[in-house]
Design a protein around this motif. Sequence first.
Motif, PDB file in Angstrom:
ATOM      1  N   SER A 174      -2.237  -0.850  -5.243  1.00  9.38           N
ATOM      2  CA  SER A 174      -2.817  -2.174  -5.007  1.00  9.38           C
ATOM      3  C   SER A 174      -1.892  -3.257  -5.542  1.00  9.38           C
ATOM      4  CB  SER A 174      -4.179  -2.269  -5.704  1.00  9.38           C
ATOM      5  OG  SER A 174      -4.752  -3.554  -5.534  1.00  9.38           O
ATOM      6  N   ILE A 175      -2.061  -4.465  -4.998  1.00 10.37           N
ATOM      7  CA  ILE A 175      -1.390  -5.647  -5.554  1.00 10.37           C
ATOM      8  C   ILE A 175      -2.403  -6.552  -6.255  1.00 10.37           C
ATOM      9  CG2 ILE A 175       0.474  -5.624  -3.842  1.00 10.37           C
ATOM     10  CD1 ILE A 175      -0.994  -7.908  -2.393  1.00 10.37           C
ATOM     11  N   ASP A 176      -3.655  -6.135  -6.277  1.00  4.66           N
ATOM     12  CA  ASP A 176      -4.715  -6.923  -6.907  1.00  4.66           C
ATOM     13  C   ASP A 176      -4.658  -6.728  -8.425  1.00  4.66           C
ATOM     14  OD1 ASP A 176      -7.003  -8.261  -7.635  1.00  4.66           O
ATOM     15  OD2 ASP A 176      -8.367  -6.696  -6.945  1.00  4.66           O
ATOM     16  N   PRO A 177      -4.401  -7.785  -9.197  1.00  2.00           N
ATOM     17  CA  PRO A 177      -4.263  -7.631 -10.655  1.00  2.00           C
ATOM     18  C   PRO A 177      -5.483  -6.993 -11.315  1.00  2.00           C
ATOM     19  CG  PRO A 177      -3.540  -9.815  -9.966  1.00  2.00           C
ATOM     20  CD  PRO A 177      -4.179  -9.185  -8.773  1.00  2.00           C
ATOM     21  N   LEU A 178      -6.674  -7.343 -10.857  1.00  2.00           N
ATOM     22  CA  LEU A 178      -7.882  -6.780 -11.453  1.00  2.00           C
ATOM     23  C   LEU A 178      -7.944  -5.276 -11.224  1.00  2.00           C
ATOM     24  CD1 LEU A 178     -10.584  -7.050 -12.882  1.00  2.00           C
ATOM     25  CD2 LEU A 178     -11.633  -7.637 -10.669  1.00  2.00           C
ATOM     26  N   ARG A 179      -7.663  -4.856 -10.003  1.00  2.00           N
ATOM     27  CA  ARG A 179      -7.694  -3.420  -9.706  1.00  2.00           C
ATOM     28  C   ARG A 179      -6.601  -2.679 -10.481  1.00  2.00           C
ATOM     29  NH1 ARG A 179      -9.584   0.305  -6.004  1.00  2.00           N
ATOM     30  NH2 ARG A 179      -8.127   1.950  -5.382  1.00  2.00           N
ATOM     31  N   ILE A 180      -5.440  -3.287 -10.606  1.00  2.00           N
ATOM     32  CA  ILE A 180      -4.347  -2.646 -11.345  1.00  2.00           C
ATOM     33  C   ILE A 180      -4.739  -2.466 -12.809  1.00  2.00           C
ATOM     34  CG2 ILE A 180      -1.967  -2.938 -12.139  1.00  2.00           C
ATOM     35  CD1 ILE A 180      -1.489  -4.473  -9.467  1.00  2.00           C
ATOM     36  N   ARG A 181      -5.357  -3.479 -13.393  1.00  2.00           N
ATOM     37  CA  ARG A 181      -5.810  -3.359 -14.787  1.00  2.00           C
ATOM     38  C   ARG A 181      -6.862  -2.261 -14.923  1.00  2.00           C
ATOM     39  NH1 ARG A 181      -4.121  -7.418 -18.118  1.00  2.00           N
ATOM     40  NH2 ARG A 181      -3.166  -9.246 -17.109  1.00  2.00           N
ATOM     41  N   GLU A 182      -7.728  -2.147 -13.927  1.00  2.00           N
ATOM     42  CA  GLU A 182      -8.746  -1.096 -13.959  1.00  2.00           C
ATOM     43  C   GLU A 182      -8.106   0.287 -13.858  1.00  2.00           C
ATOM     44  OE1 GLU A 182     -11.211  -2.220 -10.697  1.00  2.00           O
ATOM     45  OE2 GLU A 182     -12.487  -3.558 -11.895  1.00  2.00           O
ATOM     46  N   LEU A 183      -7.086   0.409 -13.017  1.00  2.00           N
ATOM     47  CA  LEU A 183      -6.382   1.684 -12.885  1.00  2.00           C
ATOM     48  C   LEU A 183      -5.744   2.093 -14.211  1.00  2.00           C
ATOM     49  CD1 LEU A 183      -4.678   1.124  -9.407  1.00  2.00           C
ATOM     50  CD2 LEU A 183      -6.184   3.045  -9.961  1.00  2.00           C
ATOM     51  N   PHE A 184      -5.080   1.154 -14.864  1.00  2.00           N
ATOM     52  CA  PHE A 184      -4.427   1.471 -16.135  1.00  2.00           C
ATOM     53  C   PHE A 184      -5.453   1.702 -17.244  1.00  2.00           C
ATOM     54  CE2 PHE A 184      -0.577   0.287 -14.043  1.00  2.00           C
ATOM     55  CZ  PHE A 184       0.441   0.885 -14.770  1.00  2.00           C
ATOM     56  N   ALA A 185      -6.579   1.003 -17.179  1.00  2.00           N
ATOM     57  CA  ALA A 185      -7.632   1.237 -18.176  1.00  2.00           C
ATOM     58  C   ALA A 185      -8.191   2.651 -18.041  1.00  2.00           C
ATOM     59  CB  ALA A 185      -8.747   0.209 -18.009  1.00  2.00           C
ATOM     60  N   ALA A 186      -8.215   3.159 -16.808  1.00  2.00           N
ATOM     61  CA  ALA A 186      -8.704   4.517 -16.574  1.00  2.00           C
ATOM     62  C   ALA A 186      -7.660   5.569 -16.938  1.00  2.00           C
ATOM     63  CB  ALA A 186      -9.107   4.678 -15.108  1.00  2.00           C
ATOM     64  N   ALA A 187      -6.417   5.134 -17.146  1.00  2.00           N
ATOM     65  CA  ALA A 187      -5.327   6.063 -17.476  1.00  2.00           C
ATOM     66  C   ALA A 187      -4.547   5.527 -18.671  1.00  2.00           C
ATOM     67  CB  ALA A 187      -4.409   6.243 -16.275  1.00  2.00           C
ATOM     68  N   PRO A 188      -5.158   5.508 -19.863  1.00  2.00           N
ATOM     69  CA  PRO A 188      -4.483   4.931 -21.035  1.00  2.00           C
ATOM     70  C   PRO A 188      -3.249   5.710 -21.471  1.00  2.00           C
ATOM     71  CG  PRO A 188      -6.524   6.032 -21.673  1.00  2.00           C
ATOM     72  CD  PRO A 188      -6.520   5.985 -20.182  1.00  2.00           C
TER      73      PRO A 188
END
Length: 289
Positions: A65-79
């Motif tokens: 994704s290029i959506d910043p919110l979705r990217i942050r959610e992806l990284f939050a799910a993969a610390p």
Amino acid sequence: MATIDRQATTLALAHALSAAERGLAVIPLSRTKLPALRSPHRDDPTAPLCHGECGRFGHGVYDASIDPLRIRELFAAAPWATGYGIACGLDPHHLIGIDLDTKSGTDSSAALRELALRHLFTIPETVVVLTPSGGRHVWLSGPPDVVVPNSAGRLAPGIDIRGAGGYLVGPGSRTEHGAYSTAPGTAHLAPAACPPSLLQLLLPPPRTGRHATPASAGQHGQGLVQFVLAAHEGQRNTRLFWAACRAYENGLGPDLTESLVEAAIHTGLTEREARSTITSASRMTRHRP
């Protein structure tokens, strides 16, 4: 060690968000360079083919994704993520990665120079990413109506191609073997257009046999059908899904469905599998922001 990992994750997220600002869709990667999030369906052998329609993360490059919110959610799910992957073949850059490897004693840079001399092209000034092993990733931009497949060693020994359905490890990522970084003087560049004669070398040879494409689908539709026909075992669903997504994004989905189904059956999928994959692509493109 945990502090170092958190720092690496924070840096990877920052680099990923920066890449997204440039129109590059990203996913989090682990230290092994694989997608950091595992499939939510991995323990269910009866689960239908899913490319993210379930609404959960863990579908590899389909999460990009290029959506910043979705990217942050992806990284939050993969610390535990310490890097990020950049999906190839997507708007607006239609990124193509020329992976010049140094393993097995091959001189892939020399092989690329030889190809350039033989086929009369030059690699333009573009983004170059340096790998921990001493290799290089050359970023190029493809035309929107051409689908470049992934390949390994087909162009020349030591030269792999990252195209539609593939991804490149982004600069700033940290892996088990070290960090990826941009070559000096290239970080500010945009991916340069792939030279036409090189682009022809990257495309698979057409398969024999007649596979009619509706006239209304045009040349782009024919290219998508050929992309599906060129699939080998292990690529068939991925290629079909990618082609169907592009068809629906360009308003060709209904016209091209039967041709895509026929092509998929030719590669070894069942009609049921093919139609299920195309239906999934239709749903995803309807819900994509």
